[in-house]
Design a protein around this motif. Structure first.
Motif, short mmCIF file in Angstrom:
data_model
loop_
_atom_site.label_atom_id
_atom_site.label_comp_id
_atom_site.label_asym_id
_atom_site.label_seq_id
_atom_site.Cartn_x
_atom_site.Cartn_y
_atom_site.Cartn_z
N UNK A 7 24.66 56.08 9.46
CA UNK A 7 25.83 56.96 9.44
C UNK A 7 25.54 58.19 10.29
N UNK A 8 26.01 58.22 11.54
CA UNK A 8 25.77 59.41 12.35
C UNK A 8 26.59 60.59 11.85
N UNK A 9 25.91 61.72 11.62
CA UNK A 9 26.57 62.95 11.19
C UNK A 9 26.12 64.04 12.16
N UNK A 10 27.02 64.48 13.00
CA UNK A 10 26.67 65.40 14.09
C UNK A 10 26.26 66.79 13.59
N UNK A 15 25.18 67.23 7.48
CA UNK A 15 24.12 66.22 7.24
C UNK A 15 23.24 66.65 6.07
N UNK A 16 22.86 67.92 6.03
CA UNK A 16 22.03 68.43 4.93
C UNK A 16 22.79 68.38 3.61
N UNK A 17 24.06 68.78 3.64
CA UNK A 17 24.87 68.74 2.42
C UNK A 17 25.02 67.31 1.90
N UNK A 19 22.89 64.88 2.27
CA UNK A 19 21.60 64.47 1.69
C UNK A 19 21.43 65.08 0.30
N UNK A 20 21.70 66.36 0.17
CA UNK A 20 21.52 67.03 -1.12
C UNK A 20 22.50 66.49 -2.17
N UNK A 21 23.71 66.14 -1.75
CA UNK A 21 24.71 65.64 -2.71
C UNK A 21 24.46 64.18 -3.10
N UNK A 22 23.58 63.50 -2.36
CA UNK A 22 23.31 62.09 -2.66
C UNK A 22 24.21 61.13 -1.91
N UNK A 23 25.06 61.65 -1.04
CA UNK A 23 25.95 60.80 -0.25
C UNK A 23 25.14 59.91 0.70
N UNK A 24 24.03 60.44 1.22
CA UNK A 24 23.11 59.66 2.05
C UNK A 24 21.72 59.77 1.44
N UNK A 25 20.84 58.84 1.80
CA UNK A 25 19.52 58.79 1.19
C UNK A 25 18.39 59.28 2.09
N UNK A 26 18.65 59.46 3.37
CA UNK A 26 17.58 59.71 4.32
C UNK A 26 18.12 60.48 5.52
N UNK A 27 17.35 61.45 5.99
CA UNK A 27 17.67 62.18 7.22
C UNK A 27 16.41 62.21 8.07
N UNK A 31 17.40 69.72 10.58
CA UNK A 31 17.37 70.99 11.31
C UNK A 31 16.29 71.90 10.71
N UNK A 32 15.50 72.55 11.54
CA UNK A 32 14.42 73.41 11.03
C UNK A 32 14.91 74.47 10.05
N UNK A 33 16.10 75.03 10.27
CA UNK A 33 16.60 76.07 9.36
C UNK A 33 16.96 75.51 7.99
N UNK A 34 17.10 74.18 7.86
CA UNK A 34 17.43 73.57 6.57
C UNK A 34 16.19 73.16 5.77
N UNK A 35 15.03 73.20 6.37
CA UNK A 35 13.82 72.76 5.67
C UNK A 35 13.52 73.54 4.40
#
Length: 70
Positions: A7-10, A15-17, A19-27, A31-35
């Motif tokens: 699932x490409x998320x530009x 993309x981070x949201x 992952x955190x919500x559980x919508x996707x399982x892997x990134x 982005x460095x600012x999201x680490x």
């Protein structure tokens, strides 16, 4: 594992949201600012490692000047 869905998320924030919500399982390569946010979330696991890659920047050897082109 039976299926992998790519699932490409530009947008980095979206993309981070997701992952955190559980919508996707892997990134891959968040982005460095999201680490810090991902590390602080107990539901996510950040795995870091060394990459072996080369970056090449090619210059126009035939150009007579360094002016910008339209």
């Amino acid at each position: 594992m039976q299926e992998v869905v790519y699932t490409p998320i530009k947008s980095d924030a979206t993309r981070t949201a997701a992952l955190i919500s559980g919508e996707i399982d892997f990134v891959l390569d968040p982005a460095p600012q999201d680490l810090p946010r991902l590390r602080a979330n107990p539901a996510t696991k950040v795995i870091e490692g060394v990459e072996n890659r080369a970056v090449f920047i090619g210059m126009d050897q035939g150009a007579t000047s360094c002016s910008t082109r339209a």
